[in-house]
Scaffold this motif. Sequence first.
Motif, PDB file in Angstrom:
ATOM      1  N   GLU A   1       0.833  -1.143   0.434  1.00  0.00           N
ATOM      2  CA  GLU A   1       0.387  -0.492   0.192  1.00  0.00           C
ATOM      3  C   GLU A   1       1.007   1.563  -0.447  1.00  0.00           C
ATOM      4  O   GLU A   1       0.649   2.724  -0.896  1.00  0.00           O
ATOM      5  CB  GLU A   1      -1.159  -0.034   0.730  1.00  0.00           C
ATOM      6  N   LYS A   2       2.063   1.387   0.794  1.00  0.00           N
ATOM      7  CA  LYS A   2       2.569   2.331   1.040  1.00  0.00           C
ATOM      8  C   LYS A   2       3.511   2.642  -0.811  1.00  0.00           C
ATOM      9  O   LYS A   2       4.173   3.572  -0.804  1.00  0.00           O
ATOM     10  CB  LYS A   2       3.444   2.482   1.914  1.00  0.00           C
ATOM     11  N   ASP A   3       4.040   1.671  -0.564  1.00  0.00           N
ATOM     12  CA  ASP A   3       4.939   1.865  -1.634  1.00  0.00           C
ATOM     13  C   ASP A   3       4.307   2.241  -3.158  1.00  0.00           C
ATOM     14  O   ASP A   3       4.816   2.731  -4.181  1.00  0.00           O
ATOM     15  CB  ASP A   3       5.078  -0.121  -2.265  1.00  0.00           C
ATOM     16  N   PHE A   4       3.070   0.993  -3.480  1.00  0.00           N
ATOM     17  CA  PHE A   4       2.211   2.171  -4.539  1.00  0.00           C
ATOM     18  C   PHE A   4       1.763   3.461  -4.751  1.00  0.00           C
ATOM     19  O   PHE A   4       1.445   3.879  -5.060  1.00  0.00           O
ATOM     20  CB  PHE A   4       0.609   1.304  -4.507  1.00  0.00           C
ATOM     21  N   ASN A   5       1.314   3.676  -2.798  1.00  0.00           N
ATOM     22  CA  ASN A   5       1.195   5.003  -2.755  1.00  0.00           C
ATOM     23  C   ASN A   5       2.730   6.200  -3.253  1.00  0.00           C
ATOM     24  O   ASN A   5       1.906   6.970  -3.652  1.00  0.00           O
ATOM     25  CB  ASN A   5       0.875   5.637  -1.122  1.00  0.00           C
ATOM     26  N   ARG A   6       3.381   5.939  -2.925  1.00  0.00           N
ATOM     27  CA  ARG A   6       4.235   6.391  -3.201  1.00  0.00           C
ATOM     28  C   ARG A   6       4.966   6.564  -4.526  1.00  0.00           C
ATOM     29  O   ARG A   6       5.230   7.268  -5.436  1.00  0.00           O
ATOM     30  CB  ARG A   6       5.877   6.204  -2.451  1.00  0.00           C
TER      31      ARG A   6
ATOM     32  N   GLU B   1       1.924  -7.160 -11.363  1.00  0.00           N
ATOM     33  CA  GLU B   1       0.733  -7.249 -11.295  1.00  0.00           C
ATOM     34  C   GLU B   1      -0.789  -6.962 -10.227  1.00  0.00           C
ATOM     35  O   GLU B   1      -1.481  -6.623 -10.498  1.00  0.00           O
ATOM     36  CB  GLU B   1      -0.004  -9.670 -11.009  1.00  0.00           C
ATOM     37  N   LYS B   2      -0.238  -7.295  -9.141  1.00  0.00           N
ATOM     38  CA  LYS B   2      -0.677  -6.695  -7.847  1.00  0.00           C
ATOM     39  C   LYS B   2      -0.482  -4.673  -8.080  1.00  0.00           C
ATOM     40  O   LYS B   2      -1.942  -3.878  -7.809  1.00  0.00           O
ATOM     41  CB  LYS B   2      -0.132  -6.329  -6.719  1.00  0.00           C
ATOM     42  N   MET B   3       0.545  -4.273  -8.612  1.00  0.00           N
ATOM     43  CA  MET B   3       0.216  -2.627  -9.109  1.00  0.00           C
ATOM     44  C   MET B   3      -0.608  -2.064 -10.231  1.00  0.00           C
ATOM     45  O   MET B   3      -1.407  -1.275 -10.735  1.00  0.00           O
ATOM     46  CB  MET B   3       1.658  -1.966  -9.226  1.00  0.00           C
ATOM     47  N   LYS B   4      -0.458  -3.081 -11.204  1.00  0.00           N
ATOM     48  CA  LYS B   4      -1.867  -2.923 -12.281  1.00  0.00           C
ATOM     49  C   LYS B   4      -2.977  -2.919 -11.228  1.00  0.00           C
ATOM     50  O   LYS B   4      -3.800  -2.071 -12.117  1.00  0.00           O
ATOM     51  CB  LYS B   4      -1.461  -4.131 -13.065  1.00  0.00           C
ATOM     52  N   VAL B   5      -3.199  -3.046 -10.389  1.00  0.00           N
ATOM     53  CA  VAL B   5      -4.710  -3.120  -9.867  1.00  0.00           C
ATOM     54  C   VAL B   5      -4.968  -1.530  -9.696  1.00  0.00           C
ATOM     55  O   VAL B   5      -6.089  -0.808  -9.727  1.00  0.00           O
ATOM     56  CB  VAL B   5      -5.128  -3.974  -8.577  1.00  0.00           C
ATOM     57  N   VAL B   6      -4.240  -0.817  -8.929  1.00  0.00           N
ATOM     58  CA  VAL B   6      -4.234   0.596  -8.848  1.00  0.00           C
ATOM     59  C   VAL B   6      -3.241   1.569  -9.514  1.00  0.00           C
ATOM     60  O   VAL B   6      -3.812   2.704  -9.175  1.00  0.00           O
ATOM     61  CB  VAL B   6      -3.663   0.624  -7.008  1.00  0.00           C
TER      62      VAL B   6
END
Length: 140
Positions: free
Chosen positions: A37-42, A79-84
Amino acid sequence: MRIMALDVGSRTIGIACSDALLLTAQGIETIRRTSLEKDFNRLRELISEYEVHELVVGMPKHLNGTKGDRAEKTEEFVEKMKVVIDLPVTFWDERLSTVMAERQLIAADVSRKKRKVVIDKMAAVVILQGYLDRLQFSKS
């Protein structure tokens, strides 16, 4: 619009971004991984700040070209990143990118301690510059 490169590791993510003309790569930062979550937010913050329209992710293959455990983990991360994060993603062979980054830092007389801090960001620069060079070559 710019292209951003990610050097995804288990503890850090090296980030580099192109210039607006898609000619050169500059190191941006190294994200210390804590949670997805924090990785993708940044990442979203950086994508917005730099007006990124495409991501290039280093694919850590073995020297013989096969994929190992680290490559599978990178694919899972994407793959998880592509969701957000809704941007096109290109995988780029990153074999020896860290070695090349290390050599560049040694040639610039950067101390071992400082190299450790910036090596992932510099590996992302090597990945992105290779991708940008290929784009320029394919245009000519």
